[in-house]
Design an enzyme around this catalytic site. Structure first.
Site, PDB file in Angstrom:
ATOM      1  N   ASP A  97      74.661 -49.522 -75.024  1.00 29.07           N
ATOM      2  CA  ASP A  97      75.969 -49.383 -75.669  1.00 29.07           C
ATOM      3  C   ASP A  97      76.215 -50.669 -76.444  1.00 29.07           C
ATOM      4  OD1 ASP A  97      78.577 -48.342 -76.247  1.00 29.07           O
ATOM      5  OD2 ASP A  97      79.423 -49.562 -74.654  1.00 29.07           O
ATOM      6  N   SER A  98      77.258 -50.635 -77.253  1.00 38.11           N
ATOM      7  CA  SER A  98      77.651 -51.855 -77.950  1.00 38.11           C
ATOM      8  C   SER A  98      78.142 -52.916 -76.965  1.00 38.11           C
ATOM      9  CB  SER A  98      78.780 -51.541 -78.943  1.00 38.11           C
ATOM     10  OG  SER A  98      79.879 -50.965 -78.244  1.00 38.11           O
TER      11      SER A  98
ATOM     12  N   CYS B 295      76.788 -44.441 -75.941  1.00 45.64           N
ATOM     13  CA  CYS B 295      77.743 -44.890 -76.949  1.00 45.64           C
ATOM     14  C   CYS B 295      77.935 -43.722 -77.908  1.00 45.64           C
ATOM     15  CB  CYS B 295      77.144 -46.089 -77.681  1.00 45.64           C
ATOM     16  SG  CYS B 295      78.134 -46.669 -79.065  1.00 45.64           S
TER      17      CYS B 295
ATOM     18  N   THR C 178      79.519 -43.732 -80.645  1.00 44.96           N
ATOM     19  CA  THR C 178      79.407 -44.202 -82.023  1.00 44.96           C
ATOM     20  C   THR C 178      77.945 -44.254 -82.459  1.00 44.96           C
ATOM     21  OG1 THR C 178      81.392 -45.515 -81.662  1.00 44.96           O
ATOM     22  CG2 THR C 178      80.060 -46.067 -83.589  1.00 44.96           C
TER      23      THR C 178
ATOM     24  N   GLU D 154      86.764 -54.367 -73.533  1.00 44.49           N
ATOM     25  CA  GLU D 154      85.852 -55.519 -73.496  1.00 44.49           C
ATOM     26  C   GLU D 154      86.572 -56.756 -72.965  1.00 44.49           C
ATOM     27  OE1 GLU D 154      82.409 -55.983 -74.573  1.00 44.49           O
ATOM     28  OE2 GLU D 154      82.423 -53.800 -74.415  1.00 44.49           O
TER      29      GLU D 154
ATOM     30  N   CYS E 222      84.675 -41.892 -76.459  1.00 43.30           N
ATOM     31  CA  CYS E 222      84.077 -43.228 -76.542  1.00 43.30           C
ATOM     32  C   CYS E 222      83.882 -43.684 -75.104  1.00 43.30           C
ATOM     33  CB  CYS E 222      85.011 -44.183 -77.282  1.00 43.30           C
ATOM     34  SG  CYS E 222      84.572 -45.938 -77.115  1.00 43.30           S
TER      35      CYS E 222
ATOM     36  N   HIS F  43      83.902 -46.432 -73.708  1.00 49.86           N
ATOM     37  CA  HIS F  43      84.799 -47.473 -73.195  1.00 49.86           C
ATOM     38  C   HIS F  43      86.062 -46.873 -72.559  1.00 49.86           C
ATOM     39  CE1 HIS F  43      82.421 -50.305 -75.604  1.00 49.86           C
ATOM     40  NE2 HIS F  43      83.048 -51.291 -74.996  1.00 49.86           N
TER      41      HIS F  43
HETATM   42  N1  DGL Z   1      81.388 -47.376 -76.482  1.00 49.17           N
HETATM   43  C1  DGL Z   1      81.275 -46.993 -77.820  1.00 49.17           C
HETATM   44  C2  DGL Z   1      81.436 -45.529 -78.068  1.00 49.17           C
HETATM   45  O1  DGL Z   1      81.216 -44.768 -77.160  1.00 49.17           O
HETATM   46  C3  DGL Z   1      81.649 -47.849 -78.928  1.00 49.17           C
HETATM   47  C4  DGL Z   1      82.844 -48.662 -79.035  1.00 49.17           C
HETATM   48  C5  DGL Z   1      82.622 -49.626 -80.175  1.00 49.17           C
HETATM   49  O2  DGL Z   1      81.712 -50.433 -80.073  1.00 49.17           O
HETATM   50  O3  DGL Z   1      83.372 -49.519 -81.174  1.00 49.17           O
HETATM   51  O4  DGL Z   1      81.770 -45.097 -79.127  1.00 49.17           O
END
Ligand code: DGL
Length: 288
Positions: free
Chosen positions: A13-14, A76, A78, A155, A187, A189
């Site tokens: 993931d990011s 992730c 994204t 984060e 997402c 997160h």
């Molecule tokens: N956790 C990520 C997602 O599922 C990305 C959040 C991000 O880095 O903008 O989209």
């Protein structure tokens, strides 16, 4: 560079968001080993250009396949939205699972016929999301809510409090006003603020975290391809392109696991600057 370990599942993931998927995988598939990769040098991905996200994802997958990962979970939304097709073409010998917003289960349970989806701008722009909506949501109204800043809040560990509630309300209100009775967390997160979201929307609105279903799907794929790990061999390792101590503190707060991560500067992913292996987590993760 090598992240070598016996047939682990790569998860990336990011940043910390993919840990919401990691913990479900570890709960449901306790014998599997994992390598978790958090690209915190570049978080958030959500507002970045597609070619940038594709380049980051490709470099991470190169490291994970070099580490012998039999499967990679793009934890992730994204990166999945923007890079999944590209990654599958680029790594044809690796099974790559992506995350797409859980529109299908939401359509199955909505009574009002209005479904809200919370995600990053890049996720809504990606062709994976469009295809999912086209395939599963023709019969309902889908309200798309871009949640700028929400991944950053997670984060930063701001999971509760007035500031978080205010930001969440600004995202939730348009969906509720449109009549949504089902909200999809698009997402990885966002499950870390699911309690706050549930409190704000009340008991009549369903909130869907796709992570349990992703872990179930992964389990059936491993079974199908006879790729399951032998019992009792699980080992979990964590890498970040950010600062390792910070990752460990943040992960402990989010999932109550001592991650003992290693930091890999981004430039190491592009070249070869030696091996960086953190200690294997021999003891089982604490309950979470
Ligand atoms: N956790 C990520 C997602 O599922 C990305 C959040 C991000 O880095 O903008 O989209």
């Amino acid at each position: 560079m090598s992240l070598a370990s016996p047939v682990p599942i790569g998860i990336f993931d990011s940043g910390l968001g993919g840990l919401s998927v990691w913990r479900q995988i570890v709960r449901q598939l306790p014998d599997e080993s994992t390598v978790y990769f958090a690209d915190r040098a570049h978080v958030p991905y959500g507002g970045r250009q597609p070619q940038e996200i594709r380049a980051y994802s490709e470099a991470i997958c190169t490291a994970l396949t070099e580490a012998g990962c039999k499967v990679i979970v793009v934890a992730c939304n994204t990166a999945s939205a923007v890079a999944l097709h590209h990654l599958r073409e680029r790594f044809p010998d690796c099974l790559i699972l992506g995350l797409e917003p859980a529109v299908k289960p939401a359509v199955a349970i909505t009574r009002s016929g209005v479904v809200g989806v919370m995600a990053t701008p890049a996720t809504f722009q990606g062709r994976l999301y469009r295809a999912t909506v086209g395939r599963h949501a023709a019969s309902v109204q889908v309200v798309e809510q871009v949640c700028l800043g929400l991944a950053d809040l997670v984060e930063a560990g701001d999971l509760a409090g007035a500031r978080t509630d205010a930001l969440l309300l600004s995202f939730l209100q348009p969906m509720l006003a449109a009549g949504a009775d089902t909200i999809v967390l698009g997402c990885t997160h966002y499950p870390f603020v699911i309690e706050a979201i549930r409190r704000l929307v009340g008991p009549d609105v369903a909130v869907i975290d796709p992570a349990p279903a992703v872990a179930r799907h992964l389990g059936s794929l491993l079974h199908h391809y006879a790729m399951q790990a032998p019992a009792g061999s699980a080992c979990h390792r964590f890498f970040t392109t950010g600062e390792a101590g910070q990752f460990d503190r943040d992960a402990l707060r989010l999932i109550a696991v001592e991650t003992a991560s290693a930091s890999i500067p981004w430039r190491v992913l592009d070249g070869s600057e030696g091996e960086l292996l953190p200690p294997c987590l021999q003891s089982p993760p604490r309950p979470f």
